[in-house]
Motif scaffolding. Structure first.
Motif, PDB file in Angstrom:
ATOM      1  N   ARG A 107       0.819  -1.223   0.000  1.00  0.00           N
ATOM      2  CA  ARG A 107       0.000   0.000   0.000  1.00  0.00           C
ATOM      3  C   ARG A 107       0.852   1.272   0.000  1.00  0.00           C
ATOM      4  O   ARG A 107       0.507   2.262  -0.638  1.00  0.00           O
ATOM      5  N   GLY A 108       1.966   1.210   0.695  1.00  0.00           N
ATOM      6  CA  GLY A 108       2.836   2.384   0.773  1.00  0.00           C
ATOM      7  C   GLY A 108       3.380   2.823  -0.578  1.00  0.00           C
ATOM      8  O   GLY A 108       3.764   3.985  -0.760  1.00  0.00           O
ATOM      9  N   GLU A 109       3.429   1.892  -1.551  1.00  0.00           N
ATOM     10  CA  GLU A 109       3.948   2.207  -2.898  1.00  0.00           C
ATOM     11  C   GLU A 109       2.825   2.601  -3.864  1.00  0.00           C
ATOM     12  O   GLU A 109       3.086   2.907  -5.024  1.00  0.00           O
ATOM     13  N   LEU A 110       1.578   2.558  -3.367  1.00  0.00           N
ATOM     14  CA  LEU A 110       0.424   2.752  -4.262  1.00  0.00           C
ATOM     15  C   LEU A 110      -0.368   3.994  -3.871  1.00  0.00           C
ATOM     16  O   LEU A 110      -1.535   3.916  -3.469  1.00  0.00           O
ATOM     17  N   SER A 111       0.269   5.139  -3.996  1.00  0.00           N
ATOM     18  CA  SER A 111      -0.339   6.382  -3.526  1.00  0.00           C
ATOM     19  C   SER A 111      -1.610   6.743  -4.300  1.00  0.00           C
ATOM     20  O   SER A 111      -2.494   7.426  -3.768  1.00  0.00           O
ATOM     21  N   ARG A 112      -1.705   6.315  -5.562  1.00  0.00           N
ATOM     22  CA  ARG A 112      -2.871   6.675  -6.370  1.00  0.00           C
ATOM     23  C   ARG A 112      -4.064   5.734  -6.160  1.00  0.00           C
ATOM     24  O   ARG A 112      -5.166   6.023  -6.610  1.00  0.00           O
ATOM     25  N   LEU A 113      -3.826   4.585  -5.526  1.00  0.00           N
ATOM     26  CA  LEU A 113      -4.895   3.588  -5.354  1.00  0.00           C
ATOM     27  C   LEU A 113      -5.801   4.011  -4.195  1.00  0.00           C
ATOM     28  O   LEU A 113      -5.428   3.890  -3.027  1.00  0.00           O
ATOM     29  N   THR A 114      -6.993   4.506  -4.533  1.00  0.00           N
ATOM     30  CA  THR A 114      -7.879   5.054  -3.497  1.00  0.00           C
ATOM     31  C   THR A 114      -8.772   4.006  -2.854  1.00  0.00           C
ATOM     32  O   THR A 114      -9.191   4.164  -1.711  1.00  0.00           O
ATOM     33  N   HIS A 115      -9.088   2.928  -3.606  1.00  0.00           N
ATOM     34  CA  HIS A 115      -9.994   1.896  -3.062  1.00  0.00           C
ATOM     35  C   HIS A 115      -9.648   0.512  -3.604  1.00  0.00           C
ATOM     36  O   HIS A 115      -9.153   0.387  -4.722  1.00  0.00           O
ATOM     37  N   VAL A 116      -9.969  -0.497  -2.790  1.00  0.00           N
ATOM     38  CA  VAL A 116      -9.916  -1.895  -3.217  1.00  0.00           C
ATOM     39  C   VAL A 116     -11.326  -2.454  -3.072  1.00  0.00           C
ATOM     40  O   VAL A 116     -11.959  -2.303  -2.015  1.00  0.00           O
ATOM     41  N   VAL A 117     -11.833  -3.062  -4.147  1.00  0.00           N
ATOM     42  CA  VAL A 117     -13.170  -3.679  -4.130  1.00  0.00           C
ATOM     43  C   VAL A 117     -12.975  -5.187  -4.204  1.00  0.00           C
ATOM     44  O   VAL A 117     -12.358  -5.691  -5.145  1.00  0.00           O
ATOM     45  N   VAL A 118     -13.461  -5.912  -3.209  1.00  0.00           N
ATOM     46  CA  VAL A 118     -13.220  -7.358  -3.164  1.00  0.00           C
ATOM     47  C   VAL A 118     -14.477  -8.133  -3.573  1.00  0.00           C
ATOM     48  O   VAL A 118     -15.579  -7.852  -3.098  1.00  0.00           O
ATOM     49  N   VAL A 119     -14.297  -9.077  -4.476  1.00  0.00           N
ATOM     50  CA  VAL A 119     -15.420  -9.865  -5.014  1.00  0.00           C
ATOM     51  C   VAL A 119     -15.927 -10.842  -3.966  1.00  0.00           C
ATOM     52  O   VAL A 119     -17.105 -10.866  -3.617  1.00  0.00           O
ATOM     53  N   ASP A 120     -15.032 -11.690  -3.459  1.00  0.00           N
ATOM     54  CA  ASP A 120     -15.384 -12.649  -2.406  1.00  0.00           C
ATOM     55  C   ASP A 120     -14.779 -12.124  -1.110  1.00  0.00           C
ATOM     56  O   ASP A 120     -13.577 -12.246  -0.872  1.00  0.00           O
ATOM     57  N   ALA A 121     -15.623 -11.531  -0.278  1.00  0.00           N
ATOM     58  CA  ALA A 121     -15.129 -10.835   0.921  1.00  0.00           C
ATOM     59  C   ALA A 121     -14.917 -11.759   2.116  1.00  0.00           C
ATOM     60  O   ALA A 121     -14.626 -11.289   3.220  1.00  0.00           O
ATOM     61  N   THR A 122     -15.006 -13.082   1.899  1.00  0.00           N
ATOM     62  CA  THR A 122     -14.802 -14.030   3.001  1.00  0.00           C
ATOM     63  C   THR A 122     -13.425 -13.816   3.630  1.00  0.00           C
ATOM     64  O   THR A 122     -12.405 -13.863   2.940  1.00  0.00           O
ATOM     65  N   GLY A 123     -13.409 -13.572   4.931  1.00  0.00           N
ATOM     66  CA  GLY A 123     -12.142 -13.405   5.648  1.00  0.00           C
ATOM     67  C   GLY A 123     -11.455 -12.080   5.402  1.00  0.00           C
ATOM     68  O   GLY A 123     -10.297 -11.904   5.782  1.00  0.00           O
ATOM     69  N   VAL A 124     -12.147 -11.133   4.781  1.00  0.00           N
ATOM     70  CA  VAL A 124     -11.550  -9.827   4.482  1.00  0.00           C
ATOM     71  C   VAL A 124     -12.149  -8.776   5.408  1.00  0.00           C
ATOM     72  O   VAL A 124     -13.373  -8.670   5.542  1.00  0.00           O
ATOM     73  N   GLU A 125     -11.265  -8.002   6.027  1.00  0.00           N
ATOM     74  CA  GLU A 125     -11.731  -6.916   6.889  1.00  0.00           C
ATOM     75  C   GLU A 125     -11.953  -5.678   6.013  1.00  0.00           C
ATOM     76  O   GLU A 125     -11.016  -5.160   5.407  1.00  0.00           O
ATOM     77  N   THR A 126     -13.191  -5.252   5.898  1.00  0.00           N
ATOM     78  CA  THR A 126     -13.476  -4.070   5.073  1.00  0.00           C
ATOM     79  C   THR A 126     -13.322  -2.802   5.917  1.00  0.00           C
ATOM     80  O   THR A 126     -13.482  -2.819   7.132  1.00  0.00           O
ATOM     81  N   ASP A 127     -12.970  -1.713   5.247  1.00  0.00           N
ATOM     82  CA  ASP A 127     -12.800  -0.432   5.916  1.00  0.00           C
ATOM     83  C   ASP A 127     -13.010   0.658   4.865  1.00  0.00           C
ATOM     84  O   ASP A 127     -13.594   0.396   3.813  1.00  0.00           O
ATOM     85  N   GLU A 128     -12.514   1.846   5.109  1.00  0.00           N
ATOM     86  CA  GLU A 128     -12.704   2.929   4.135  1.00  0.00           C
ATOM     87  C   GLU A 128     -11.968   2.649   2.831  1.00  0.00           C
ATOM     88  O   GLU A 128     -12.352   3.099   1.765  1.00  0.00           O
ATOM     89  N   TRP A 129     -10.854   1.899   2.919  1.00  0.00           N
ATOM     90  CA  TRP A 129     -10.034   1.611   1.744  1.00  0.00           C
ATOM     91  C   TRP A 129     -10.535   0.366   0.997  1.00  0.00           C
ATOM     92  O   TRP A 129     -10.463   0.283  -0.213  1.00  0.00           O
ATOM     93  N   VAL A 130     -11.037  -0.611   1.747  1.00  0.00           N
ATOM     94  CA  VAL A 130     -11.496  -1.884   1.169  1.00  0.00           C
ATOM     95  C   VAL A 130     -13.005  -2.023   1.357  1.00  0.00           C
ATOM     96  O   VAL A 130     -13.506  -1.931   2.482  1.00  0.00           O
ATOM     97  N   LEU A 131     -13.728  -2.230   0.248  1.00  0.00           N
ATOM     98  CA  LEU A 131     -15.164  -2.490   0.339  1.00  0.00           C
ATOM     99  C   LEU A 131     -15.504  -3.696  -0.521  1.00  0.00           C
ATOM    100  O   LEU A 131     -14.739  -4.079  -1.412  1.00  0.00           O
ATOM    101  N   SER A 132     -16.648  -4.310  -0.273  1.00  0.00           N
ATOM    102  CA  SER A 132     -17.037  -5.495  -1.035  1.00  0.00           C
ATOM    103  C   SER A 132     -17.685  -5.081  -2.352  1.00  0.00           C
ATOM    104  O   SER A 132     -18.185  -3.956  -2.495  1.00  0.00           O
ATOM    105  N   LEU A 133     -17.684  -6.008  -3.314  1.00  0.00           N
ATOM    106  CA  LEU A 133     -18.344  -5.749  -4.592  1.00  0.00           C
ATOM    107  C   LEU A 133     -19.834  -5.507  -4.362  1.00  0.00           C
ATOM    108  O   LEU A 133     -20.437  -4.639  -5.011  1.00  0.00           O
ATOM    109  N   ALA A 134     -20.424  -6.253  -3.431  1.00  0.00           N
ATOM    110  CA  ALA A 134     -21.850  -6.078  -3.126  1.00  0.00           C
ATOM    111  C   ALA A 134     -22.126  -4.645  -2.652  1.00  0.00           C
ATOM    112  O   ALA A 134     -23.117  -4.019  -3.045  1.00  0.00           O
ATOM    113  N   GLU A 135     -21.194  -4.117  -1.826  1.00  0.00           N
ATOM    114  CA  GLU A 135     -21.360  -2.746  -1.327  1.00  0.00           C
ATOM    115  C   GLU A 135     -21.208  -1.738  -2.469  1.00  0.00           C
ATOM    116  O   GLU A 135     -21.945  -0.755  -2.553  1.00  0.00           O
TER     117      GLU A 135
END
Length: 624
Positions: free
Chosen positions: A140-168
């Motif tokens: 993440r420290g090398e990816l200054s332009r990456l504002t969000h990550v959208v995860v398709v299968d959110a099993t075991g993934v902690e979502t936050d302001e940076w990471v959201l699910s595809l459903a969301e």
């Protein structure tokens, strides 16, 4: 102007526009099928269908969700996922938002993934699962332009302001569309044909991969050109398992939108054999390694059935090849697939005993397969052709949006890649290199104008780096990669891929082979055996239950492979023959970087890794 020219020249500027047209024309028709794991967790998967209208609902929600995240036209959204329905829906959503898709193979390690995300300046990453999210978090420290990550299968993934699910993301998009129902139509209508649609990074054999810039017009042209070939129609059912991060898989999605047929999507390679009888496709695209695996599997099964069964298989394989060669030649001369009475009678018997079972294993409905990405050994192509599995070889590169040539249906010729797609021009340079020009050619390499200038002339001719020959009636035969041609110390040129392909047709146990001989006075080979096939052989030859490395090191295995090498050499020119070989202790794979995710051999990597084995084969000779 012909109907074909009209179709291509009057194409809309984008595949996003084509998608809107398809949805409007056939909203209730079936578009996709995808697997749903059985409720019990055991047994075959169930399959669910998605109509064009249902697909559009999700595509528009994804597009609006990306717009809600602040994604602007031509900004990059990366996709790191295996082949699944969500890959297609996300890609279409990205295009309908006016953005551009950057593809990342799910096998790509964290460091190279980070390079692609940074080099492409991707703003959003659509990640398949926890493993893909973890790679992004690590870098993440090398990816200054990456504002969000959208995860398709959110099993075991902690979502936050940076990471959201595809459903969301889809929920946010749906809410935005309620307020602005015309948003997607407006975005799609504003896209111009020269806007960037896709950024695909080539898996280079050395150094960093290069980003190939493919504008919207490339894909719109491909969709119309594929339809114009007449090879697929609205009633077809395609089985799509190829990696969609690769240009070959991606182009198939464009053609489907234009034609409107059904596509069954499942990228799990280990499920292909199980899925084929369920999906019962009418056509399927694959890379040569899949056909080689099927051929090796059929041969190994016949051998395991005892001497008589194996003898029947060998006879039937010979009949298939002879039948295919004769009927293709007759079609070229007379326009009919006829064969002499005696050969036709033998073919009928072989069909009952062998070929019918092979066709049934492919689902029983297969009209044709398209093979690309690398050369298919002609003897394997002839075998399948004679068995009624028609493999239409095609040719193209990432830089030409995948499909530049394809064999024309009934008039296909094994050993060639067919004729250019309508609208594509070809010429052969003085040194034999294939040059291409047309609406499928890339805009250039991302941020690399010098590299672009090396391969793309000012008048649009693209240097492919491949060597080939054109027949008088326009069929192209690929000889080899320009940079892969071997020149022996005796001054003889050898095309290693040609020798390697012939060996794959001779030996049913080979998985990968690399022929070496540049600046040497004879050729050698590194050979990796197919684990499943060789274990079956080992059971019959006193090596059952032993580890793979022990099986390939056994004198009996080396002796068996040596017999196949001698059989290969009998059909080669003296300077092409394999004088020595070594069996590798394991098969080559993507994880070790020895083959690309599209299963192409990375010669420099393999030669570097097994340098000691190569030098050992030349030890004691004059050049050592």
């Amino acid at each position: 102007m012909s109907d074909t020219q009209t179709l291509i020249e009057n194409r809309p500027p984008t595949v996003a526009a084509l998608f809107l047209e398809r949805v409007a024309a056939t909203p209730d028709a079936e578009a996709y099928r995808c697997p749903v794991p059985a409720a019990s967790g055991e047994g075959p998967d169930d399959w669910k269908s998605l109509s064009w209208g249902q697909a559009a609902e999700r595509v528009y929600a994804i597009a609006a969700g990306l717009i809600e995240l602040g994604v602007q036209p031509e900004q990059r959204v990366a996709l790191a996922s295996s082949t699944r329905i969500e890959w297609i829906l996300a890609d279409l959503g990205i295009m309908c938002a006016g953005a551009a898709t950057t593809t990342v193979y799910p096998q790509t390690n964290a460091e190279e993934s980070a390079f692609i995300l940074a080099d492409s300046e991707s703003r959003v990453l659509v990640a398949e699962d926890a493993a893909q999210v973890a790679k992004a978090r690590e870098k993440r420290g090398e990816l200054s332009r990456l504002t969000h990550v959208v995860v398709v299968d959110a099993t075991g993934v902690e979502t936050d302001e940076w990471v959201l699910s595809l459903a969301e993301l889809e929920a946010r998009g749906a809410a935005r569309l309620e307020k602005e129902p015309g948003l997607i139509k407006q975005r799609v209508g504003a896209i111009t044909r020269d806007q960037l649609a896709t950024l695909i990074y080539t898996s280079g054999t050395t150094g960093r991969p290069k980003g190939v810039r493919l504008p919207h017009d490339n894909w719109s042209y491909m969709a119309k050109a594929i339809a114009a070939t007449g090879l697929v129609g609205p009633e077809d059912v395609q089985y799509l398992w190829l990696p969609l991060a690769h240009v070959f898989g991606k182009v198939l999605t464009s053609g489907q939108i234009e034609v409107g047929h059904v596509t069954a999507v499942d990228g799990r390679v280990d499920k292909i054999i199980e899925n084929l009888p369920v999906v019962r496709p009418t056509y399927m695209a694959a890379v040569p390694r899949i056909f080689e695996k099927v051929y090796n599997g059929v041969a190994a099964k016949a051998r395991a059935g005892g001497g008589a069964k194996y003898k029947i298989f060998r006879w039937a394989a010979g009949v298939a090849r002879e039948y295919a060669k004769v009927t293709q030649d007759n079609f070229r001369r007379t326009g009919t697939h006829s064969a002499p009475v005696g050969l036709a009678a033998k073919h009928k018997v072989a069909d009952t005993l062998v070929y019918a079972k092979i066709r049934e294993a492919f689902g029983g409905n297969l009209r044709a397969c398209v093979s690309g990405s690398a050369a298919l050994a002609p003897e394997i192509g002839y075998f399948f052709a004679g068995a009624g599995i028609h493999i239409l070889e095609g040719y193209g590169l990432t830089e030409s949006s995948a499909a530049s040539f394809v064999n024309p249906g009934e008039a296909y010729r094994t050993g060639t890649v067919g004729k250019p797609l309508p609208g594509t021009e070809v010429r052969i340079a003085d040194d034999g290199e294939i040059l291409l020009r047309g609406p499928g050619i890339m805009e250039g390499y991302h941020g690399l104008p010098e590299k672009t200038a090396e391969v793309l002339e000012a008048d649009g001719w693209f240097h492919t780096g491949d060597i080939g020959e054109l027949s008088p009636d326009g069929y192209l035969r690929i000889t080899d990669r320009k940079k892969d041609l071997i020149k022996t110390s005796g001054g003889k040129y050898i095309a290693p891929a040609e020798v390697e392909g012939q060996f794959k047709a001779v030996c049913p146990y080979v998985s990968n082979i690399l022929v070496h001989g540049a600046d040497r006075n004879f050729c050698t080979a590194l050979i990796a055996l197919d684990e499943i096939a060789i274990r079956a052989w080992a059971e019959e030859n006193g090596l059952g239950g032993k580890p793979y490395a022990e099986i390939v090191a056994a004198p009996a295995t080396v002796e068996m492979v040596d017999a196949y090498v001698r059989e290969l050499n009998a059909g080669l020119q003296k300077w092409q023959t394999i004088k020595k070989f070594r069996l590798l202790p394991r098969d080559l794979d993507v994880e070790h970087g020895e083959i690309t995710p599209s299963l192409k051999l990375k010669r420099p990597v393999v030669e570097r890794e097994y340098k000691d084995l190569i030098e050992e084969m030349y030890a004691g000779t004059r050049e050592a």
